[in-house]
Design an enzyme around this catalytic site. Structure first.
Site, PDB file in Angstrom:
ATOM      1  N   LYS A 150       0.831  -1.208   0.000  1.00 17.15           N
ATOM      2  CA  LYS A 150       0.000   0.000   0.000  1.00 17.15           C
ATOM      3  C   LYS A 150       0.872   1.267   0.000  1.00 17.15           C
ATOM      4  O   LYS A 150       0.654   2.206  -0.761  1.00 17.15           O
ATOM      5  CB  LYS A 150      -0.899  -0.029   1.235  1.00 17.15           C
ATOM      6  CG  LYS A 150      -1.535   1.266   1.590  1.00 17.15           C
ATOM      7  CD  LYS A 150      -2.589   1.634   0.592  1.00 17.15           C
ATOM      8  CE  LYS A 150      -2.961   3.086   0.727  1.00 17.15           C
ATOM      9  NZ  LYS A 150      -4.203   3.416   0.133  1.00 17.15           N
ATOM     10  N   CYS A 168      -3.428  10.687   1.719  1.00 18.37           N
ATOM     11  CA  CYS A 168      -2.713   9.457   1.381  1.00 18.37           C
ATOM     12  C   CYS A 168      -1.330   9.731   0.836  1.00 18.37           C
ATOM     13  O   CYS A 168      -0.325   9.389   1.458  1.00 18.37           O
ATOM     14  CB  CYS A 168      -3.537   8.697   0.353  1.00 18.37           C
ATOM     15  SG  CYS A 168      -5.249   8.549   0.860  1.00 18.37           S
TER      16      CYS A 168
HETATM   17  N1  SAJ Z   1      -1.579  14.948  -8.204  1.00 10.40           N
HETATM   18  C1  SAJ Z   1      -0.678  15.685  -8.964  1.00 10.40           C
HETATM   19  N2  SAJ Z   1      -0.303  15.181 -10.169  1.00 10.40           N
HETATM   20  C2  SAJ Z   1      -0.784  13.996 -10.646  1.00 10.40           C
HETATM   21  C3  SAJ Z   1      -1.697  13.260  -9.876  1.00 10.40           C
HETATM   22  C4  SAJ Z   1      -2.072  13.766  -8.651  1.00 10.40           C
HETATM   23  O1  SAJ Z   1      -0.228  16.765  -8.560  1.00 10.40           O
HETATM   24  O2  SAJ Z   1      -0.396  13.622 -11.764  1.00 10.40           O
HETATM   25  C5  SAJ Z   1      -1.991  15.452  -6.892  1.00 10.40           C
HETATM   26  C6  SAJ Z   1      -3.491  15.652  -6.775  1.00 10.40           C
HETATM   27  O3  SAJ Z   1      -3.882  16.885  -7.278  1.00 10.40           O
HETATM   28  C7  SAJ Z   1      -3.677  15.523  -5.286  1.00 10.40           C
HETATM   29  C8  SAJ Z   1      -2.649  14.484  -4.891  1.00 10.40           C
HETATM   30  O4  SAJ Z   1      -1.699  14.449  -5.941  1.00 10.40           O
HETATM   31  O5  SAJ Z   1      -3.404  16.738  -4.617  1.00 10.40           O
HETATM   32  C9  SAJ Z   1      -3.191  13.096  -4.639  1.00 10.40           C
HETATM   33  O6  SAJ Z   1      -4.194  12.787  -5.593  1.00 10.40           O
HETATM   34  P1  SAJ Z   1      -4.341  11.352  -6.294  1.00 10.40           P
HETATM   35  O7  SAJ Z   1      -5.499  11.407  -7.197  1.00 10.40           O
HETATM   36  O8  SAJ Z   1      -3.068  10.936  -6.898  1.00 10.40           O
HETATM   37  O9  SAJ Z   1      -4.546  10.366  -5.070  1.00 10.40           O
HETATM   38  P2  SAJ Z   1      -5.561  10.238  -3.840  1.00 10.40           P
HETATM   39  O10 SAJ Z   1      -4.836  10.717  -2.622  1.00 10.40           O
HETATM   40  O11 SAJ Z   1      -6.882  10.818  -4.113  1.00 10.40           O
HETATM   41  O12 SAJ Z   1      -5.712   8.647  -3.795  1.00 10.40           O
HETATM   42  C10 SAJ Z   1      -4.544   7.833  -3.710  1.00 10.40           C
HETATM   43  C11 SAJ Z   1      -4.698   6.665  -4.695  1.00 10.40           C
HETATM   44  N3  SAJ Z   1      -3.438   5.926  -4.834  1.00 10.40           N
HETATM   45  C12 SAJ Z   1      -2.908   5.650  -6.043  1.00 10.40           C
HETATM   46  O13 SAJ Z   1      -3.404   6.010  -7.077  1.00 10.40           O
HETATM   47  C13 SAJ Z   1      -1.651   4.848  -6.026  1.00 10.40           C
HETATM   48  C14 SAJ Z   1      -5.814   5.734  -4.228  1.00 10.40           C
HETATM   49  O14 SAJ Z   1      -5.873   4.581  -5.058  1.00 10.40           O
HETATM   50  C15 SAJ Z   1      -5.544   5.298  -2.774  1.00 10.40           C
HETATM   51  O15 SAJ Z   1      -6.580   4.452  -2.291  1.00 10.40           O
HETATM   52  C16 SAJ Z   1      -5.532   6.555  -1.931  1.00 10.40           C
HETATM   53  O16 SAJ Z   1      -4.434   7.364  -2.371  1.00 10.40           O
HETATM   54  C17 SAJ Z   1      -5.359   6.155  -0.470  1.00 10.40           C
HETATM   55  O17 SAJ Z   1      -6.368   6.163   0.254  1.00 10.40           O
HETATM   56  O18 SAJ Z   1      -4.256   5.791  -0.085  1.00 10.40           O
END
Ligand code: SAJ
Length: 434
Positions: free
Chosen positions: A202, A256
């Site tokens: 995870k 996360c």
């Molecule tokens: N972000 C960027 N650039 C990107 C992607 C995201 O700056 O290319 C930023 C987003 O704007 C945000 C942050 O990263 O601020 C996190 O967003 P996210 O969509 O990447 O992730 P979360 O936190 O919503 O969800 C993640 C997911 N993990 C993965 O994709 C590996 C989700 O599957 C997990 O269940 C979740 O964390 C968790 O609960 O751990």
């Protein structure tokens, strides 16, 4: 089968509702009595597409009920937050309290599953010792496993069902019992491993994303320095079949990705160099945006002080502000600018917040976009042009259509492109002098 779910937040609630939908008798527990009251009267307290209707169906079918204390059950799922302390170490207080809270209710043959994201060895070193304070022999009488949630807020219901699931039991029987329970609704593959590996898997997933985003953010800064468009360059690089560079932005938020890498770091600080550097780069992005803002709109000019801030949530189309870079940026800009803030998803009050886009943009010198909500992609720049005072849009997410905004008379500056050369003109308008 009776299931007791401890913690009814962004993961626990949808999980409880999903099990209820698939005919498991579910009792949901949360220490917050307001949440229990709200849910019992049929209203969800988080934003997630489709969840409200599913709650209503589950209550109607009498498969789901709620309370502030656990009850006896066949299985317990613990899904509580694991925040970080100010020294970036994991705060396991909620996990400890939740595990202790089930002690009076667990019986021989019960299954205890921890879904919360935790540092490696938490099941072995924290959960098992607490469970052994019951009169039961943990290894003989109970089944215990870690099965991390891996679903994406905004697509939660679909991902709960279709994603693969990792199950790490303290022994084979625990893994098998856990897998059997999730098979009630999981259509993805269920992979069985040991508890510590499941904990690490995870953390590794979220850290992979953090490192990748840090790389994109570093490239965005390099792009501004060298003079190329990082968004176009990333799109082109991603045409390669084995490349998937993520997107730059104002920082990484949420509970996360901005948190979990620290759990890996904590387990081996002298070895986790890349993990630490990536966290530092991403944590530095809000400051980068603030400095850029101060460069674009020098704050010592009394006539040029209003910033329309669009977005507070940590990412698009959700209402969650936890660890949101937008909130950090707002707090850092507050002393120097008059902020008019708008977020159509977030319900919480924050100073300077406006109820409508028009109010937020009225008289603004700069429009600063911090969250990639769909609503912002659909803004008609011509309408905005007539109520804003200035003509600069600073887009940290590359969400709006550059051409449309240019045609409406705006200078569109996207993070990761060379910034326009600006000078103040006439009575408080900003114009490009490229
Ligand atoms: N972000 C960027 N650039 C990107 C992607 C995201 O700056 O290319 C930023 C987003 O704007 C945000 C942050 O990263 O601020 C996190 O967003 P996210 O969509 O990447 O992730 P979360 O936190 O919503 O969800 C993640 C997911 N993990 C993965 O994709 C590996 C989700 O599957 C997990 O269940 C979740 O964390 C968790 O609960 O751990």
């Amino acid at each position: 089968m009776k299931l007791c779910v401890i913690g009814l937040g962004y993961i626990g609630l949808p999980t409880a509702i999903m099990f209820a939908k698939y005919n498991v008798d579910v009792y949901g527990v949360d220490i917050n009595s307001d949440i229990i009251e709200r849910l019992s009267s049929g209203h969800i307290h988080i934003e997630e597409p489709g969840l409200q209707e599913m709650l209503e169906d589950a209550l109607h079918a009498k498969k789901l009920s709620f309370g502030v204390l656990p009850v006896e059950a066949d299985a317990f799922i613990i899904s509580v937050p694991t925040p970080i302390n100010s020294d970036k170490s994991a705060n396991l207080d909620y996990v400890i309290q939740a595990t202790e809270s089930i002690l009076p209710y667990i019986k021989k043959g019960n299954l205890v599953i921890l879904e919360s994201t935790v540092p490696p060895r938490t099941i072995e070193d924290v959960v098992l010792p607490i469970l052994s304070r019951s009169k039961l022999n943990v290894l003989r009488d109970l089944y215990v496993a870690h099965s991390p949630e891996r679903v994406l807020p905004g697509k939660l219901l679909e991902e709960l069902v279709n994603n693969d699931r990792i199950v790490g039991g303290i022994n084979q029987e625990s893994s098998e019992k856990t897998a059997e329970l999730y098979r009630s609704f999981v259509k993805g593959n269920i992979h069985i491993t040991d508890a510590t590996t499941a904990e690490m898997v995870k953390l590794m997933e979220n850290t992979y994303r953090d490192v990748n985003i840090a790389y994109a953010n570093e490239l965005a800064k390099i792009a501004e320095h060298v003079g190329f468009n990082v968004w176009e360059a990333i799109d082109l690089a991603n045409c390669h079949p084995r490349v998937n560079i993520h997107k730059p932005g104002p920082g990484v938020g949420g509970h996360c990705i901005a948190v979990d890498p620290w759990f890996i770091y904590e387990s081996a600080p002298s070895l986790a160099n890349l993990v630490h550097t990536s966290r530092t780069i991403n944590d530095g992005m809000p400051k980068f945006v603030v400095n850029k803002m101060k460069h674009l709109l020098p704050s010592n000019n009394k006539n040029l002080k209003t910033v329309a801030v669009l977005g507070l949530a940590f990412k698009g189309n959700i209402d969650d502000m936890r660890e949101s870079p937008a909130v950090e940026i707002v707090e850092q800009l507050r002393d120097d600018y008059n902020l008019q803030i708008y977020d159509p998803h977030v319900k919480e009050y924050i100073t300077g917040r406006k109820d409508t886009l028009a109010e937020a943009v009225h008289g603004a010198d700069v429009i600063l976009i911090l969250t990639d909500h769909n609503e912002f992609k659909q803004i008609d720049p011509k309408e905005i042009a007539s109520i804003a005072r200035g003509s600069l849009v600073f887009d940290t997410r590359n969400v709006v259509d550059q051409q449309k905004w240019s045609e409406a008379g705006f200078v569109h500056y996207v993070l990761g492109q060379q910034s326009p050369n600006l000078c103040k003109m006439g009575s408080g308008y900003i114009e490009a002098t490229r």
